[in-house]
Design a protein around this motif. Structure first.
Motif, PDB file in Angstrom:
ATOM      1  N   ARG A  85      27.886  28.597 -25.470  1.00 36.80           N
ATOM      2  CA  ARG A  85      27.138  27.362 -25.458  1.00 36.80           C
ATOM      3  C   ARG A  85      27.907  26.755 -26.580  1.00 36.80           C
ATOM      4  NH1 ARG A  85      20.801  27.738 -24.619  1.00 36.80           N
ATOM      5  NH2 ARG A  85      21.338  26.122 -23.193  1.00 36.80           N
ATOM      6  N   GLU A  87      27.747  23.588 -29.836  1.00 39.04           N
ATOM      7  CA  GLU A  87      26.905  23.110 -30.788  1.00 39.04           C
ATOM      8  C   GLU A  87      26.584  21.614 -30.123  1.00 39.04           C
ATOM      9  OE1 GLU A  87      25.194  23.503 -33.680  1.00 39.04           O
ATOM     10  OE2 GLU A  87      26.035  25.859 -33.500  1.00 39.04           O
ATOM     11  N   ARG A  88      25.569  20.576 -30.541  1.00 40.55           N
ATOM     12  CA  ARG A  88      25.485  19.348 -30.190  1.00 40.55           C
ATOM     13  C   ARG A  88      26.815  18.632 -30.445  1.00 40.55           C
ATOM     14  NH1 ARG A  88      22.112  15.230 -28.670  1.00 40.55           N
ATOM     15  NH2 ARG A  88      22.098  13.529 -29.867  1.00 40.55           N
ATOM     16  N   TRP A 117      31.304  26.454 -31.230  1.00 47.22           N
ATOM     17  CA  TRP A 117      30.573  27.403 -30.529  1.00 47.22           C
ATOM     18  C   TRP A 117      29.102  27.364 -31.208  1.00 47.22           C
ATOM     19  CZ3 TRP A 117      32.545  27.817 -26.501  1.00 47.22           C
ATOM     20  CH2 TRP A 117      33.988  28.402 -26.045  1.00 47.22           C
ATOM     21  N   GLN A 118      27.970  27.876 -30.344  1.00 47.56           N
ATOM     22  CA  GLN A 118      26.670  28.061 -31.132  1.00 47.56           C
ATOM     23  C   GLN A 118      26.521  29.361 -31.663  1.00 47.56           C
ATOM     24  OE1 GLN A 118      23.631  27.386 -28.202  1.00 47.56           O
ATOM     25  NE2 GLN A 118      23.260  25.293 -29.118  1.00 47.56           N
TER      26      GLN A 118
END
Length: 118
Positions: A85, A87-88, A117-118
């Protein structure tokens, strides 16, 4: 008989090879209007998206907005393919360059930015 390719034909062949995915860092097709390139970084990747669409009346703001939206979408798709996932993505992180060709009525946008990346 000697056949000589005109410079414009050579340019078209070079463009076709670039868009078809030959070589490292080449562009990949996302949809009929969009190609993209991913360059891995230690914290995620840098994404470059090329977006184009035909127009009757140029609307640079609309093309730029669509380009930024497809940038975010492609970033999420790339991450999902890797089981990750991101990051915004803030709009101000995305650098865009707009171009419009009045001869063939095509608007083009290139968006580039970091994806973490998250």
């Amino acid at each position: 008989m000697k056949i000589v390719a005109a410079p414009s034909c050579i340019s078209l062949v070079a463009l076709a090879l670039t868009l078809s995915g030959c070589g490292p860092g080449s562009l990949q097709a996302y949809d009929r209007n969009t190609t993209y390139r991913v360059e891995n970084t230690s914290s995620g990747f840098t994404l470059t998206v090329n977006y184009s669409r035909s127009h009757f009346v140029p609307a640079p703001e609309a093309v730029e907005e669509a380009c930024k939206n497809v940038f975010v979408t492609v970033a999420q798709v790339v991450a999902a393919k890797r089981g990750r996932r991101v990051e915004r993505i803030e709009e101000q992180q995305i650098a865009t360059q707009l171009d419009s060709n009045e001869h063939n009525k095509i608007s083009h946008c290139t968006a580039t930015g970091p994806v973490a990346w998250q």
